[in-house]
Motif scaffolding. Structure first.
Motif, PDB file in Angstrom:
ATOM      1  N   LEU A  53       0.818  -1.207   0.000  1.00 40.07           N
ATOM      2  CA  LEU A  53       0.000   0.000   0.000  1.00 40.07           C
ATOM      3  C   LEU A  53       0.856   1.262   0.000  1.00 40.07           C
ATOM      4  CD1 LEU A  53      -2.858  -1.031   2.452  1.00 40.07           C
ATOM      5  CD2 LEU A  53      -3.030  -0.661  -0.012  1.00 40.07           C
ATOM      6  N   GLU A  54       1.950   1.249   0.745  1.00 37.15           N
ATOM      7  CA  GLU A  54       2.855   2.404   0.753  1.00 37.15           C
ATOM      8  C   GLU A  54       3.471   2.621  -0.623  1.00 37.15           C
ATOM      9  OE1 GLU A  54       4.722   5.703   1.621  1.00 37.15           O
ATOM     10  OE2 GLU A  54       3.256   4.749   2.918  1.00 37.15           O
ATOM     11  N   GLU A  55       3.854   1.527  -1.271  1.00 37.77           N
ATOM     12  CA  GLU A  55       4.424   1.623  -2.620  1.00 37.77           C
ATOM     13  C   GLU A  55       3.399   2.180  -3.606  1.00 37.77           C
ATOM     14  OE1 GLU A  55       5.810  -1.652  -5.822  1.00 37.77           O
ATOM     15  OE2 GLU A  55       6.691  -1.871  -3.821  1.00 37.77           O
ATOM     16  N   ARG A  56       2.157   1.747  -3.479  1.00 36.90           N
ATOM     17  CA  ARG A  56       1.096   2.250  -4.373  1.00 36.90           C
ATOM     18  C   ARG A  56       0.785   3.714  -4.110  1.00 36.90           C
ATOM     19  NH1 ARG A  56      -3.165  -2.316  -6.030  1.00 36.90           N
ATOM     20  NH2 ARG A  56      -1.621  -3.733  -6.889  1.00 36.90           N
ATOM     21  N   ARG A  57       0.782   4.116  -2.846  1.00 31.96           N
ATOM     22  CA  ARG A  57       0.557   5.529  -2.517  1.00 31.96           C
ATOM     23  C   ARG A  57       1.654   6.403  -3.126  1.00 31.96           C
ATOM     24  NH1 ARG A  57       0.215   4.069   2.909  1.00 31.96           N
ATOM     25  NH2 ARG A  57      -1.819   3.220   3.230  1.00 31.96           N
TER      26      ARG A  57
END
Length: 199
Positions: A53-57
């Motif tokens: 999720l952090e990578e996608r954000r």
């Protein structure tokens, strides 16, 4: 039938969930009984999703920043890099997009490695990493469009001083060839572009 059993033999099902989800009889615990948050499996799963999720954000923020830069006037970039004209920045933007394989608005090290491999560059990964770190001025682990422009600007200012066999020179020549090709294609008529298979 002889000695063979005439009833189906029940096999225990394969369960892919942690044993903590079940009580001693094998039935699933109710939500109050099971302390699902504290299982090792749950912790690993949360760590995995948190990273994803952090990578996608981060990818969404970089993509939005790159798109907004394309939508706004290039005056601030022209002020920062006075030797570039608006057409040069548009061409370099297209060049940047060819390096940005997943179109997330940044070039990470894997993408740079892939592009260099595809273009026949034979430099060592350690040399590439050192060169990548030199370009990545803010230490974010990726090259954004402004860092890319700064690199090309530096290479154009020092065209006469860099060695073509130097890594910096090879990447600079690669980018220069790419922008030259983009300018050639732009000058072709639509019919010529279709005849050469560009559409």
């Amino acid at each position: 039938m002889g000695c063979a059993p005439s009833y189906p033999i029940a096999r225990s099902p394969v369960i892919y969930e942690p044993h903590a989800y079940f009580n001693i009889t094998g039935t699933r615990k109710t939500h109050g009984e099971a302390d699902l948050k504290n299982t090792e499996f749950q912790k690993i799963q949360e760590q995995y999703w948190e990273k994803l999720l952090e990578e996608r954000r981060r990818s969404a923020v970089n993509r939005r920043k790159f798109q907004e830069m394309g939508e706004k006037d290039f005056r601030s970039l022209i002020e920062e890099f006075p030797e570039f004209k608006e057409g040069d920045i548009v061409d370099l933007r297209l060049q940047f997009q060819t390096f940005d394989l997943n179109q997330d608005g940044i070039i990470d090290f894997k993408e740079l490695m892939q592009v260099l491999d595809d273009l026949g560059d034979r430099s060592e990964p350690a040399v590439r990493q050192e060169y990548f770190n030199e370009i990545d001025k803010d230490g974010s682990g990726a090259i954004d469009f402004e860092e890319f422009l700064a690199l090309i600007y530096q290479l154009r200012k020092t065209t006469d001083t860099f060695n073509e066999n130097d890594e910096l020179g090879q990447i600079g020549n690669l980018c220069k060839r790419g922008t030259d090709n983009i300018q050639r294609v732009r000058k072709l008529s639509v019919a010529k572009q279709m005849l050469t298979g560009l559409f």
